[in-house]
Design a protein around this motif. Structure first.
Motif, PDB file in Angstrom:
ATOM      1  N   UNK A   1       0.823  -1.210   0.000  1.00  0.00           N
ATOM      2  CA  UNK A   1       0.000   0.000   0.000  1.00  0.00           C
ATOM      3  C   UNK A   1       0.860   1.263   0.000  1.00  0.00           C
ATOM      4  N   UNK A   2       1.952   1.237   0.762  1.00  0.00           N
ATOM      5  CA  UNK A   2       2.842   2.394   0.814  1.00  0.00           C
ATOM      6  C   UNK A   2       3.500   2.638  -0.541  1.00  0.00           C
ATOM      7  N   UNK A   3       3.912   1.548  -1.206  1.00  0.00           N
ATOM      8  CA  UNK A   3       4.543   1.684  -2.517  1.00  0.00           C
ATOM      9  C   UNK A   3       3.576   2.297  -3.522  1.00  0.00           C
ATOM     10  N   UNK A   4       2.304   1.885  -3.463  1.00  0.00           N
ATOM     11  CA  UNK A   4       1.303   2.428  -4.379  1.00  0.00           C
ATOM     12  C   UNK A   4       1.110   3.925  -4.131  1.00  0.00           C
ATOM     13  N   UNK A   5       1.096   4.317  -2.851  1.00  0.00           N
ATOM     14  CA  UNK A   5       0.919   5.736  -2.524  1.00  0.00           C
ATOM     15  C   UNK A   5       2.113   6.561  -2.981  1.00  0.00           C
ATOM     16  N   UNK A   6       3.320   6.035  -2.781  1.00  0.00           N
ATOM     17  CA  UNK A   6       4.520   6.782  -3.168  1.00  0.00           C
ATOM     18  C   UNK A   6       4.690   6.852  -4.676  1.00  0.00           C
ATOM     19  N   UNK A   7       4.107   5.892  -5.391  1.00  0.00           N
ATOM     20  CA  UNK A   7       4.260   5.854  -6.851  1.00  0.00           C
ATOM     21  C   UNK A   7       3.506   6.989  -7.541  1.00  0.00           C
ATOM     22  N   UNK A   8       2.551   7.583  -6.843  1.00  0.00           N
ATOM     23  CA  UNK A   8       1.796   8.695  -7.417  1.00  0.00           C
ATOM     24  C   UNK A   8       2.591   9.978  -7.212  1.00  0.00           C
ATOM     25  N   UNK A   9       3.520  10.233  -8.128  1.00  0.00           N
ATOM     26  CA  UNK A   9       4.431  11.363  -7.978  1.00  0.00           C
ATOM     27  C   UNK A   9       3.727  12.714  -8.051  1.00  0.00           C
ATOM     28  N   UNK A  10       2.487  12.736  -8.560  1.00  0.00           N
ATOM     29  CA  UNK A  10       1.763  14.003  -8.664  1.00  0.00           C
ATOM     30  C   UNK A  10       1.397  14.543  -7.281  1.00  0.00           C
ATOM     31  N   UNK A  11       1.499  13.692  -6.247  1.00  0.00           N
ATOM     32  CA  UNK A  11       1.156  14.119  -4.885  1.00  0.00           C
ATOM     33  C   UNK A  11       2.286  14.919  -4.246  1.00  0.00           C
ATOM     34  N   UNK A  12       3.464  14.879  -4.858  1.00  0.00           N
ATOM     35  CA  UNK A  12       4.624  15.485  -4.223  1.00  0.00           C
ATOM     36  C   UNK A  12       5.157  16.648  -5.063  1.00  0.00           C
ATOM     37  N   UNK A  13       5.708  17.634  -4.374  1.00  0.00           N
ATOM     38  CA  UNK A  13       6.238  18.794  -5.055  1.00  0.00           C
ATOM     39  C   UNK A  13       7.580  18.513  -5.716  1.00  0.00           C
ATOM     40  N   UNK A  14       8.029  19.485  -6.511  1.00  0.00           N
ATOM     41  CA  UNK A  14       9.307  19.365  -7.200  1.00  0.00           C
ATOM     42  C   UNK A  14      10.442  19.742  -6.250  1.00  0.00           C
TER      43      UNK A  14
END
Length: 312
Positions: A213-226
């Motif tokens: 579940x954590x890997x799936x959440x981290x894979x969504x790079x749009x959630x994180x800033x540049x």
């Protein structure tokens, strides 16, 4: 005279954004990357943009390689760079007992020991000149540790403590030491974390489900800033006449991490377990019951931390 700066971990993320930003600002940049391919790509980009940037491959966990790199830089500068930005980092996201000693040692080497190793190499020339600046990149994870982030948080907390000690020990020498703490951002550290979550747990199937579940959440790079805001803060820390002792980048590092760290464990621990998926189905109701049984917490008066009162 053009100031020279060494930036480690410039193959991607904050290190790369910082190296390019400083080169555009007129610094003479020596950049290191983990692999030769990363260094070559950075060199090609710098050449295309007409930047004064030299990139080379460097494993910061190798003392001999670090010494050789500094010897090369010393020949091209007045004995060594005017400033150092330690931006190389490595992330592991697994339960403490699921991380091998070999991986834990590598994590501590890159995130903690390497910055001190490079400081030892840079400081003699800085002391001789009576000026210099070292900026160490750390993370909010060192102040507010999460489940699956014990080893990473430990490495960042240790780095922050050593940076603090260096700053006090070098007071009056002309060498200034700065800590920059960042939050989550889309960079190579996230990729490291995702890779570390791939193998199933050798301890618990519950951990394995949590890793997935954590890997799936981290894979969504749009959630994180540049990484650009962090690079801008590093530039500011280098350019300021009197830099702050500590800078934070991102709302999670500036507000969320200190707030969570200030809460009693009876509140923060269940929240973190719930968020990471380590709690059972009754966890939410137990958490609310805990909150209802706690005494009223006094409100803190608004104010800045001592570091934040330092002016640029």
């Amino acid at each position: 005279m053009t100031a020279s700066v060494l930036v480690t971990g410039a193959g991607n993320g904050i290190g790369q954004a910082t190296a390019l930003r400083l080169a555009h600002a007129g610094y003479k940049v020596f950049a290191t990357a983990r692999t030769r391919d990363e260094a070559d790509r950075l060199s090609t980009r710098a050449k295309e943009e007409g930047l004064d940037l030299r990139a080379t491959a460097l494993d910061v966990s190798d003392p001999h390689a670090c010494e050789a790199t500094f010897a090369d830089i010393a020949d091209l500068t007045d004995g060594g760079p005017d400033a150092v930005v330690n931006a190389d980092g490595f992330a592991v996201a697994r339960a403490v007992e699921d991380v091998t000693e070999e991986t834990a040692h590598r994590l501590m080497e890159i995130n903690t020991f390497a910055a001190v190793r490079i400081a030892r190499l840079a400081l003699p020339a800085m002391r001789r000149r009576g000026r210099g600046r070292i900026v160490n990149l750390s993370s909010a994870a060192g102040r507010s540790v999460l489940p699956l982030g014990g080893w990473y948080g430990a490495s960042r907390a240790a780095s922050a403590a050593l940076t603090h000690a260096l700053r006090m020990e070098l007071a009056g020498s002309g060498v200034q030491i700065v800590l920059v703490e960042h939050g989550f951002h889309a960079t190579g550290l996230l990729e490291d974390a995702i890779r570390s979550l791939t193998p199933p747990s050798g301890i618990s199937t519950g951990f394995t489900d949590c890793y997935r579940n954590a890997a799936a959440a981290l894979s969504d790079s749009t959630r994180f800033g540049s990484p650009e805001p962090a690079a801008a803060i590093v530039h500011r820390a280098l350019a300021a006449r009197r830099p702050r002792a500590r800078y934070t980048v991102g709302m999670d590092a500036r507000i969320a991490a200190p707030l969570i760290a200030s809460l009693p464990y009876a509140i923060s621990d269940p929240i973190k377990r719930l968020v990471l998926g380590l709690s059972g189905p009754q966890a939410a109701s137990r958490l609310m019951s805990t909150l209802g049984g706690l005494p009223h917490l006094p409100q803190r008066k608004p104010g800045r931390q001592p570091e934040a009162q330092e002016r640029s």
